[in-house]
Design a protein around this motif. Structure first.
Motif, mmCIF file in Angstrom:
data_model
loop_
_atom_site.group_PDB
_atom_site.id
_atom_site.type_symbol
_atom_site.label_atom_id
_atom_site.label_comp_id
_atom_site.label_asym_id
_atom_site.label_seq_id
_atom_site.Cartn_x
_atom_site.Cartn_y
_atom_site.Cartn_z
ATOM 1 N N GLY A 260 91.744 63.307 69.976
ATOM 2 C CA GLY A 260 92.352 63.633 68.693
ATOM 3 C C GLY A 260 91.642 62.852 67.607
ATOM 4 O O GLY A 260 91.965 61.703 67.341
ATOM 5 N N HIS A 261 90.622 63.458 67.022
ATOM 6 C CA HIS A 261 89.795 62.821 65.992
ATOM 7 C C HIS A 261 89.185 61.499 66.470
ATOM 8 O O HIS A 261 89.566 60.416 66.010
ATOM 9 C CB HIS A 261 90.600 62.597 64.705
ATOM 10 N N PRO A 262 88.233 61.550 67.399
ATOM 11 C CA PRO A 262 87.547 60.318 67.811
ATOM 12 C C PRO A 262 86.838 59.689 66.622
ATOM 13 O O PRO A 262 86.159 60.376 65.860
ATOM 14 C CB PRO A 262 86.559 60.808 68.874
ATOM 15 N N SER A 263 87.014 58.379 66.462
ATOM 16 C CA SER A 263 86.539 57.729 65.241
ATOM 17 C C SER A 263 85.478 56.666 65.477
ATOM 18 O O SER A 263 84.885 56.170 64.518
ATOM 19 C CB SER A 263 87.721 57.086 64.510
ATOM 20 N N SER A 264 85.247 56.282 66.731
ATOM 21 C CA SER A 264 84.246 55.258 67.001
ATOM 22 C C SER A 264 83.714 55.454 68.412
ATOM 23 O O SER A 264 84.420 55.976 69.283
ATOM 24 C CB SER A 264 84.847 53.859 66.847
ATOM 25 N N ILE A 265 82.481 55.022 68.633
ATOM 26 C CA ILE A 265 81.874 55.123 69.958
ATOM 27 C C ILE A 265 81.022 53.884 70.190
ATOM 28 O O ILE A 265 80.344 53.393 69.277
ATOM 29 C CB ILE A 265 81.055 56.427 70.087
ATOM 30 N N GLU A 266 81.092 53.348 71.397
ATOM 31 C CA GLU A 266 80.358 52.138 71.770
ATOM 32 C C GLU A 266 79.775 52.342 73.157
ATOM 33 O O GLU A 266 80.466 52.812 74.064
ATOM 34 C CB GLU A 266 81.299 50.931 71.748
ATOM 35 N N ILE A 267 78.518 51.994 73.329
ATOM 36 C CA ILE A 267 77.850 52.145 74.620
ATOM 37 C C ILE A 267 77.573 50.758 75.179
ATOM 38 O O ILE A 267 76.970 49.911 74.508
ATOM 39 C CB ILE A 267 76.508 52.908 74.478
ATOM 40 N N ARG A 268 78.007 50.524 76.417
ATOM 41 C CA ARG A 268 77.691 49.244 77.051
ATOM 42 C C ARG A 268 76.179 49.085 77.119
ATOM 43 O O ARG A 268 75.452 50.045 77.338
ATOM 44 C CB ARG A 268 78.308 49.188 78.448
ATOM 45 N N GLU A 269 75.710 47.883 76.954
ATOM 46 C CA GLU A 269 74.274 47.605 76.820
ATOM 47 C C GLU A 269 73.468 48.150 77.998
ATOM 48 O O GLU A 269 72.353 48.634 77.827
ATOM 49 C CB GLU A 269 74.051 46.101 76.684
ATOM 50 N N ASN A 270 74.018 48.083 79.219
ATOM 51 C CA ASN A 270 73.289 48.620 80.369
ATOM 52 C C ASN A 270 73.674 50.072 80.656
ATOM 53 O O ASN A 270 73.395 50.588 81.738
ATOM 54 C CB ASN A 270 73.506 47.746 81.614
ATOM 55 N N ASP A 271 74.317 50.709 79.663
ATOM 56 C CA ASP A 271 74.599 52.148 79.675
ATOM 57 C C ASP A 271 75.558 52.576 80.788
ATOM 58 O O ASP A 271 75.588 53.741 81.179
ATOM 59 C CB ASP A 271 73.305 52.980 79.789
ATOM 60 N N THR A 272 76.377 51.658 81.298
ATOM 61 C CA THR A 272 77.273 52.038 82.382
ATOM 62 C C THR A 272 78.585 52.635 81.901
ATOM 63 O O THR A 272 79.254 53.328 82.657
ATOM 64 C CB THR A 272 77.596 50.822 83.267
ATOM 65 N N ILE A 273 78.987 52.353 80.675
ATOM 66 C CA ILE A 273 80.281 52.806 80.190
ATOM 67 C C ILE A 273 80.156 53.281 78.746
ATOM 68 O O ILE A 273 79.477 52.671 77.931
ATOM 69 C CB ILE A 273 81.345 51.691 80.263
ATOM 70 N N ILE A 274 80.835 54.375 78.443
ATOM 71 C CA ILE A 274 80.980 54.882 77.082
ATOM 72 C C ILE A 274 82.421 54.618 76.659
ATOM 73 O O ILE A 274 83.359 55.008 77.363
ATOM 74 C CB ILE A 274 80.683 56.393 77.009
ATOM 75 N N TYR A 275 82.610 53.966 75.517
ATOM 76 C CA TYR A 275 83.944 53.748 74.966
ATOM 77 C C TYR A 275 84.126 54.579 73.704
ATOM 78 O O TYR A 275 83.219 54.654 72.870
ATOM 79 C CB TYR A 275 84.157 52.273 74.622
ATOM 80 N N VAL A 276 85.305 55.169 73.562
ATOM 81 C CA VAL A 276 85.614 55.997 72.397
ATOM 82 C C VAL A 276 86.982 55.597 71.864
ATOM 83 O O VAL A 276 87.942 55.448 72.632
ATOM 84 C CB VAL A 276 85.622 57.499 72.755
ATOM 85 N N SER A 277 87.078 55.423 70.561
ATOM 86 C CA SER A 277 88.360 55.204 69.913
ATOM 87 C C SER A 277 88.971 56.559 69.579
ATOM 88 O O SER A 277 88.433 57.324 68.781
ATOM 89 C CB SER A 277 88.175 54.377 68.637
ATOM 90 N N ASP A 278 90.100 56.872 70.238
ATOM 91 C CA ASP A 278 90.770 58.172 70.124
ATOM 92 C C ASP A 278 91.916 58.011 69.126
ATOM 93 O O ASP A 278 93.056 57.727 69.491
ATOM 94 C CB ASP A 278 91.267 58.585 71.511
ATOM 95 N N MET A 279 91.617 58.220 67.860
ATOM 96 C CA MET A 279 92.462 57.782 66.759
ATOM 97 C C MET A 279 93.856 58.419 66.766
ATOM 98 O O MET A 279 94.869 57.722 66.702
ATOM 99 C CB MET A 279 91.742 58.081 65.434
ATOM 100 N N ASP A 280 93.934 59.726 66.858
ATOM 101 C CA ASP A 280 95.238 60.385 66.788
ATOM 102 C C ASP A 280 96.110 60.083 67.995
ATOM 103 O O ASP A 280 97.347 60.131 67.904
ATOM 104 C CB ASP A 280 95.068 61.907 66.682
ATOM 105 N N ASN A 281 95.488 59.797 69.131
ATOM 106 C CA ASN A 281 96.240 59.518 70.351
ATOM 107 C C ASN A 281 96.520 58.023 70.546
ATOM 108 O O ASN A 281 97.081 57.639 71.582
ATOM 109 C CB ASN A 281 95.479 60.063 71.566
#
Length: 317
Positions: A260-281
């Motif tokens: 619900g309107h993702p507002s931020s994204i962060e990639i772990r330095e060794n590319d193992t995990i993608i993080y997303v801020s799911d704003m509406d949820n």
């Protein structure tokens, strides 16, 4: 697509997380390991948890404009001394603190040329970059005194050196700057803060090489570009500024592989995990790759422990 429960993914990733030295912001000084920092905008605070187990909940901020007070913070970053930088958007200022306890509080508001910081990043040159929608521009300063200030962008527009809105900033391994221009539905890349090498990618829409009000950007270790395509309720990844290897994930909702309107994204330095801020949820989403494998969530609506309200930016350090 295999979907794992949160406990399962934590066990599977425990060794990776324990060995990792931190994300795009640098190494962690926390004995428990790297921490996730969330700009919990609706609660006027920064929230932080240990990455490996989502424990160790800590917060900084209460509603206001004084010391250790925030108003709608939108992002958080760190430098090589592990100091935190907060885009205190509602108070039209940048804040720097020594750590999540709020010691060493110092602010920058632009002085006679005020800023409205939405996103903040510390560049590979060690300087501080922020988006500024007062002036539809990117602002770079050497330190919190405002020394060495340089602006990129003038009046609102869609041409070279103009932005419709500046939403986020990221850097590749060559030190080039990537800027999300939400109003113009595009990504801009420049060689440096002078604006040399101005290149754009994207048009409005919901198809390949199209965005609908993108708000965030990150790059992985091989310079692939990730964008939170906010009004299309998806995240996308592509290999370069012509869209090579375009892949997307997400649809509107609150389930698995939905945002619900993702507002931020962060990639772990060794590319193992993608993080997303799911704003509406009111949650943080983690996954292993762009298929959504290993999907898990953290947070629910509220103001207490492990609760979020309109989470905006994410930072890993």
């Amino acid at each position: 697509m295999k979907t794992m429960q949160v406990n399962g993914i934590l066990l599977a990733l425990a060794g990776v997380l324990a060995a990792a030295c931190g994300g795009s912001g640098g190494g962690s000084s926390d004995p428990e390991g790297p921490r996730l920092y969330i700009a919990d905008s609706g609660n006027d605070r920064i929230a932080s948890v240990v990455e490996a187990n989502r424990g160790g909940w800590k917060t900084l901020g209460s509603t206001g404009s004084g010391v250790k007070q925030l108003n709608g913070p939108r992002s958080v970053a760190s430098d090589n001394l592990n100091r935190l930088y907060i885009a205190d958007n509602g108070n039209n200022r940048l804040v720097r603190v020594d750590d999540i306890r709020g010691g060493g509080w110092v602010t920058f508001d632009g002085g006679g040329d005020p800023v409205d910081p939405g996103q903040v990043a510390v560049g590979p040159d060690g300087k501080i970059y922020m988006t500024d929608n007062f002036g539809y521009r990117i602002v770079r300063i050497d330190d919190m005194s405002g020394a060495g200030r340089v602006n990129l962008g003038t009046t609102q527009g869609a041409g070279v050196a103009h932005f419709g809105s500046t939403e986020d900033i990221a850097f590749d391994s060559f030190g080039r700057i990537y800027i999300v221009d939400g109003v113009n539905r595009r990504v801009v890349r420049v060689d440096d803060i002078t604006g040399a090498g101005w290149t754009t990618f994207g048009t409005i829409g919901n198809g390949v090489n199209q965005f609908d009000y993108p708000r965030a950007i990150a790059l992985d270790g091989i310079n692939r570009i990730y964008v939170a395509d906010t009004d299309n309720h998806r995240i996308v990844r592509f290999g370069d500024m012509v869209g090579t290897g375009w892949v997307s994930l997400g649809s509107q909702g609150s389930g698995v592989n939905q945002f619900g309107h993702p507002s931020s994204i962060e990639i772990r330095e060794n590319d193992t995990i993608i993080y997303v801020s799911d704003m509406d949820n009111d949650r943080l989403v983690g996954m292993l790759d762009m298929t959504g494998d290993g999907w898990y969530t953290f947070g629910s609506t509220g103001s207490g422990t492990n609760k979020l309200a309109t989470p905006w930016g994410i930072h890993l350090k």
